[in-house]
Structure formats: structure tokens, C-alpha cells
Design a protein around this motif. Structure first.
Motif, mmCIF file in Angstrom:
data_model
loop_
_atom_site.group_PDB
_atom_site.id
_atom_site.type_symbol
_atom_site.label_atom_id
_atom_site.label_comp_id
_atom_site.label_asym_id
_atom_site.label_seq_id
_atom_site.Cartn_x
_atom_site.Cartn_y
_atom_site.Cartn_z
ATOM 1 N N LEU A 359 0.920 -1.304 0.013
ATOM 2 C CA LEU A 359 0.070 -0.059 0.050
ATOM 3 C C LEU A 359 0.855 1.269 -0.018
ATOM 4 O O LEU A 359 1.495 1.650 1.042
ATOM 5 N N PRO A 361 1.633 5.381 -0.217
ATOM 6 C CA PRO A 361 0.975 6.586 0.092
ATOM 7 C C PRO A 361 -0.038 7.088 -0.775
ATOM 8 O O PRO A 361 0.104 7.208 -2.037
ATOM 9 N N GLN A 363 -2.855 5.443 -1.529
ATOM 10 C CA GLN A 363 -3.626 4.423 -1.961
ATOM 11 C C GLN A 363 -4.787 4.103 -0.952
ATOM 12 O O GLN A 363 -4.488 4.389 0.527
ATOM 13 N N THR A 364 -5.744 3.500 -1.328
ATOM 14 C CA THR A 364 -6.799 2.908 -0.626
ATOM 15 C C THR A 364 -6.660 1.421 -0.623
ATOM 16 O O THR A 364 -6.997 0.969 -1.709
ATOM 17 N N ILE A 493 -1.882 7.516 8.205
ATOM 18 C CA ILE A 493 -2.602 6.319 7.820
ATOM 19 C C ILE A 493 -4.097 6.355 8.584
ATOM 20 O O ILE A 493 -4.139 6.398 9.994
ATOM 21 N N THR A 523 -2.661 7.371 3.183
ATOM 22 C CA THR A 523 -2.984 5.872 3.263
ATOM 23 C C THR A 523 -4.347 5.698 3.842
ATOM 24 O O THR A 523 -4.444 6.141 5.104
#
Length: 579
Positions: A359, A361, A363-364, A493, A523
Motif C-alpha cells: 500500500l 501513500p 492509496q486505499t 494512515i 493511506t
């Protein structure tokens, strides 16, 4: 006496206060020896008609001055001694709270809330009482007892002193035996008090369910049984406690009888004067306090020792998740999952197996799957509530188990599936992790969580008290306030553990759109049962029986046969029927 050895770390910390208090106690003990001597002198002077009125007034004035000095010194030592013991309470509770905050969820499976509350309140009070009154009685009884014994032996008659104190060894044997019994019984009584606390806490927190199911009488009966058990165990303590005073007073009565009988014989035989016998009896009266204090000290110290053993058993318990040594690197980094296997403590089969994901930075990651598939477990591993038993979760290419725990968790904002609100205002709940946040900041994140309008519709707006556990709010409002609280932290996050389950579809869509704009470069990990919340995820992991059954984007998974497509179609049909 073991308790004083266990608390030596605190006595060293507060040695100035304790030294000052002990010095004053010794000075007071010395001053208290003066009045009996003066009274004996006055009696002999009057009986022999050798004392003038001026001299008599001088001795009486000296006695009054001594009493006033003792009063002032007692005032000062109380401030020093009890002030130090109250600081012990603060220190113990700080250590206790810090220890609780470091513990991992398995700890709270072994220790119930009521028991922890009992140890942090009732047990700490007992230890503090022993560190204050216990030290007082120990020093005062030893100094006063030894001083009076020496004065009676040297200045009056050592034969009469030994004769009068013959009952003391017998008393000491009984007191020691009672002390051992008190320690064991008080420890059992404290455990019963913890159970009573547990029952009270559970009954109060579940009162809505109890009333809804009509279980008031049943719960009252259970509570009465626990209260009766606690009462019976405290009665056993009281029975031992009640033996101290009769033993002491009987010993004192015997000592007085021997003193008066033996002293009268010595006066008749001209071995003592009447004034000396009067002084001796007064000195023996001063011995009453040391004897009472000695027994009282055994009582409170044994209670404190039993309480401290319960506290220290928790303070010495090491967290199962150990802190790392490395600082978290600055800047945003890649979060990688490489979990070979994870098994819960005391479980026989693994909960997660072969979980790999990456994952970057911004992104989901979406997590979904049947109930019990391991979604919440995976999120718990990210938060380091547990450590991976085989494999690693890495951040900046560093295993998170090697990172400092506080620094790693500071990078996370977590919204759990069961949001918790404190009994405070809405504004205070949102700003929990950032108390210095401005009202504009609070309203901004509330708008992102789609709860701003709801709050304004309340009577007092952001100053509305939500009640215990947010009882005044709906489930959806509590979830959205929890999301706002997480967004205010502005962490790298964001973890949402089924945090949108109580909001309607339209509100869910709007919140997710807001998160996309808010979370640019951040994130995002979303676990959800309602798949509409995962439509924009860069990658979705479908977990089944702790393994990845499917993975891909929403478009890819919608084309594949399997759990995801079946569940998505079912939820679409359900939504259409609702409309």
C-alpha cells in the motif's frame, strides 16, 4: 513489615519529608516525657511541704508550654508525613494507568474492569494509609516505648519496670498471629470487593438491556449474592480485627495492676516515694499508646501489604507487545503486508495465513469477506495490538515490531466498529486527540464526516453533552463523530474498521467522497461489510477463513465469480427493494 521494604523506592524519593516527620516525632516523644517528671516533682514537693506557690506556678506553666509546643509540632509533622503519603497515591495511580495503557487486549481478557478499578482505588488507599499512619505508628511507638522504658528503668526502678511489662511478650505473640490471619483474610476480602465492583459495573453499563428484557429481579438477585459474599468475607476480616483491641487492653490492665501492686509494696518498704510511683503510673500510661500503636500498625500494614501485592502483581506484568527501539522515519512511506501466519494466544488454529499486500501513500486498501474471516484481526496487527507470529508488516521497509510503539501509533488514526464517546461535550469528544484544536478545525472535520448539520440541530450545538458512552446520540451520529475525531489528528494512515455500518447509503457515499479529497497523499484502509464503501479502493482483499480468496479492484472483482460478486449483487438488489 515487608511492605516498608517494598516501598523503600518511595521513601528514598521523599526522604526529606520523611526525615523531617521522623525528627519531629522523636522531638515530640522527648517532650512528652517531661510532664510526668514534673508532676512527680510537684507531688513530692507538696507532700513534703517544700514547694512555694511561685515554684508551683512555674512548673505548671512549663507543663502548659510543653503541651502547646507538642501541639504545634504535631501540626507540622502531619503536613510532612501525610503530604508525602498522598504523593504516593498519585505516583501509584500514574504508574497503574501507564501500565494499563501499555497492555495488550489479552490482558483485558484476564482482568475485568471492576477488579482493575478496585485495585486503582481501594487498594491504593490502603497502601497510602500504611505509608502514612503505618510509618507514624511505627516510629512513634518505637521511640516513645523505648524512651519511656529507659526513663522508668533508670530514673525510677528497673525491677518494677520489668515486673509491670511481663504481659508484653504474650501480647506480641498474639498480635503476630492475628496479623498473619488478617493479611490472608483481607486479601480474600479485596478479591470479593473486586467481584462486587465487576457486577456493579456490568449492571450499570448494560442497564438498558436489563430493562428491555425484564431482568431486573434476576440481576438484583445475582447482585445480592455477590454483595452477600463480599460482606461475609469482610466479616471474617472484622472478626480478626476485633481481637486486637481486647488483647491490648487486657495487657494494659494487667500491666497497671502489676505496677500499682508492686509499686505500692515498694512505697510501703521505702524503696519508692509516692511521687515516684505517681510518675511511674503516668509513664506507664504513656506506654498505652505505643502498645495500641503497635497493634494498629500491624493491622494497617498487613492490610496495606495485601493491597500492595495485588497492585504490584499488575505493575510487574510485562506487556505482551514489546516496544521497539527504532524511531519511525520521517515522511510518508509504503506499508507492506507479508504475513505467513498469525495465531491468537491460546488458540489452536491460525486466524490469518499468507496475507501479502502493498500500500503506497495515497492509496486505499479495502478489506471485505464473511463474518469471522479475519478483517478486524488484520487491522489489529497493523495497530500492533498483537505481533505477527510468522512474517512481518513493514513501514518504510522496517518491520513495525522494531519501531517505537508510541511513534508508530501516532501515525495512525483508527475508527473502530464500536465507537466510544466520553461523557463530555461533542466538541471535547472530537478534539480528544488534539485538545488545542480551534472551533473552526472541529467544525471542518465534522463537515467532512457529514455530522456538522446534525450537531447544529442539537439544543446546545457543539457544547451538547453526549452522556455516558454517547447515550444521547444515535449509532450513526456516534460513528460520524468518531470519524471526525480521527480526521482531526491529520495522521498519515487512516483505518476505518466497519466504521460506516450505521449510516445510510447516501451519507456513506458523501463521507467517502470527502475522504478522497481529504486523504490525498494519505493511506486509507477500509474494512466493510457493505461493499459500496469499497468502490474507489485501489485494491480490495476478499478474506475467507483467514486467507485471501480474491483480490483486485471493484471492477475486476465484479467480473469474477465468487463471494464478492455474489454479495455485491445481493446488496444492490436489497438497496433497490428498499427504495
Amino acid at each position: 513489615m515487608k511492605l516498608f521494604s517494598q516501598l523503600r523506592w518511595f521513601f528514598k524519593l521523599q526522604w526529606k519529608r520523611y526525615l523531617g516527620a521522623v525528627t519531629l516525632l522523636v522531638a515530640i516523644a522527648m517532650l512528652q516525657l517531661l510532664p510526668p517528671k514534673l508532676v512527680g516533682t510537684i507531688v513530692d514537693g507538696i507532700t513534703r511541704e517544700q514547694m512555694s506557690g511561685r515554684t508551683l506556678l512555674m512548673w505548671v506553666g512549663l507543663i502548659i508550654a510543653t503541651a502547646l509546643t507538642i501541639y504545634l509540632l504535631r501540626y507540622v509533622w502531619r503536613i510532612l508525613l501525610f503530604g508525602a503519603s498522598y504523593m504516593l497515591a498519585v505516583k501509584l495511580r500514574e504508574n497503574f494507568y501507564h501500565q494499563l495503557s501499555r497492555q495488550h487486549p489479552n490482558f483485558y481478557l484476564r482482568h475485568r474492569t471492576g477488579d482493575l478499578i478496585a485495585r486503582a482505588t481501594n487498594d491504593v488507599d490502603r497502601v497510602v494509609f500504611a505509608a502514612g499512619e503505618g510509618v507514624l505508628t511505627l516510629v512513634d511507638s518505637l521511640v516513645m516505648g523505648c524512651a519511656v522504658f529507659i526513663i522508668m528503668s533508670i530514673q525510677i526502678s528497673w525491677e518494677l519496670t520489668l515486673f509491670s511489662l511481663l504481659p508484653m511478650p504474650i501480647m506480641a505473640i498474639f498480635i503476630k498471629r492475628f496479623g498473619e490471619q488478617l493479611h490472608n483474610r483481607f486479601k480474600t476480602a479485596q478479591a470479593a470487593f473486586s467481584s462486587l465492583n465487576d457486577r456493579t459495573q456490568e449492571s450499570l453499563t448494560s442497564i438498558r438491556m436489563i430493562k428491555a428484557f425484564g431482568l431486573e429481579r434476576y440481576q438484583s438477585r445475582l447482585f445480592a449474592e455477590v454483595a452477600k459474599d463480599a460482606g461475609s468475607k469482610n466479616m471474617l476480616v472484622a472478626r480478626v480485627d476485633a481481637r486486637f483491641d481486647p488483647t491490648i487492653y487486657l495487657t494494659i490492665a494487667c500491666a497497671n495492676m502489676l505496677a500499682v501492686g508492686g509499686g505500692s509494696w515498694m512505697v510501703v518498704n521505702n524503696q519508692l516515694t509516692l511521687g515516684q510511683l505517681t510518675s511511674f503510673v503516668m509513664y506507664l500510661g504513656l506506654m498505652i499508646w505505643p502498645m495500641l500503636a503497635l497493634a494498629w500498625m500491624f493491622n494497617i500494614v498487613e492490610r496495606g501489604s495485601a493491597a500492595y501485592s495485588r497492585i504490584s502483581s499488575l505493575l510487574t506484568e510485562q506487556p505482551e507487545v514489546a516496544d521497539g527501539d527504532l524511531s519511525v522515519p520521517a515522511g510518508r512511506g509504503v506499508l507492506e503486508f507479508n504475513i505467513g501466519q498469525f495465531t491468537y494466544p491460546q488458540a489452536e488454529s491460525p486466524t490469518l495465513e499468507n496475507i501479502q499486500a502493498r500500500l503506497a501513500p495515497g492509496q486505499t486498501l479495502g478489506l471485505c469477506g464473511p463474518t469471522g474471516s479475519g478483517k478486524s484481526t488484520l487491522l489489529a496487527l497493523v495497530q500492533r495490538q498483537f505481533d505477527v507470529t510468522d512474517g512481518d508488516i513493514c513501514f518504510h521497509s522496517l518491520p513495525i515490531r522494531q519501531l517505537k510503539l508510541d511513534e508508530w501509533r501516532a501515525r495512525l488514526s483508527v475508527v473502530s466498529q464500536t465507537p466510544f464517546l466520553f461523557s463530555a461535550s461533542i466538541a471535547e469528544n472530537i478534539s480528544l486527540g488534539k485538545p488545542d484544536a480551534t472551533q473552526d478545525d472541529i467544525e471542518r472535520v465534522a463537515a467532512l464526516a457529514c455530522v456538522h448539520e446534525d450537531i447544529l440541530n442539537l439544543a446546545q450545538g457543539y457544547q451538547t453533552e453526549v452522556g455516558e458512552r454517547g447515550v444521547m446520540l444515535s449509532g450513526g451520529q456516534k460513528q460520524r463523530i468518531s470519524i471526525a475525531r480521527a480526521l482531526l489528528l491529520d495522521c498519515e494512515i487512516l483505518v476505518l474498521d466497519d466504521a460506516l455500518s450505521a449510516v445510510d447509503g447516501q451519507t456513506e457515499y458523501q463521507i467517502l467522497q470527502n475522504l478522497r479529497s481529504w486523504g490525498e497523499g494519505r493511506t486509507l484502509i477500509i474494512s466493510a461489510h457493505r461493499l459500496s464503501g469499497l468502490l474507489n479502493a485501489n485494491e480490495i482483499l476478499v478474506l475467507q477463513d483467514g486467507r485471501i480468496a480474491q483480490r483486485g479492484s471493484h471492477a475486476q472483482l465484479s467480473e469474477q465469480s465468487g463471494w464478492y460478486r455474489n454479495m455485491y449483487r445481493y446488496q444492490q438488489l436489497e438497496a433497490a427493494l428498499d427504495e
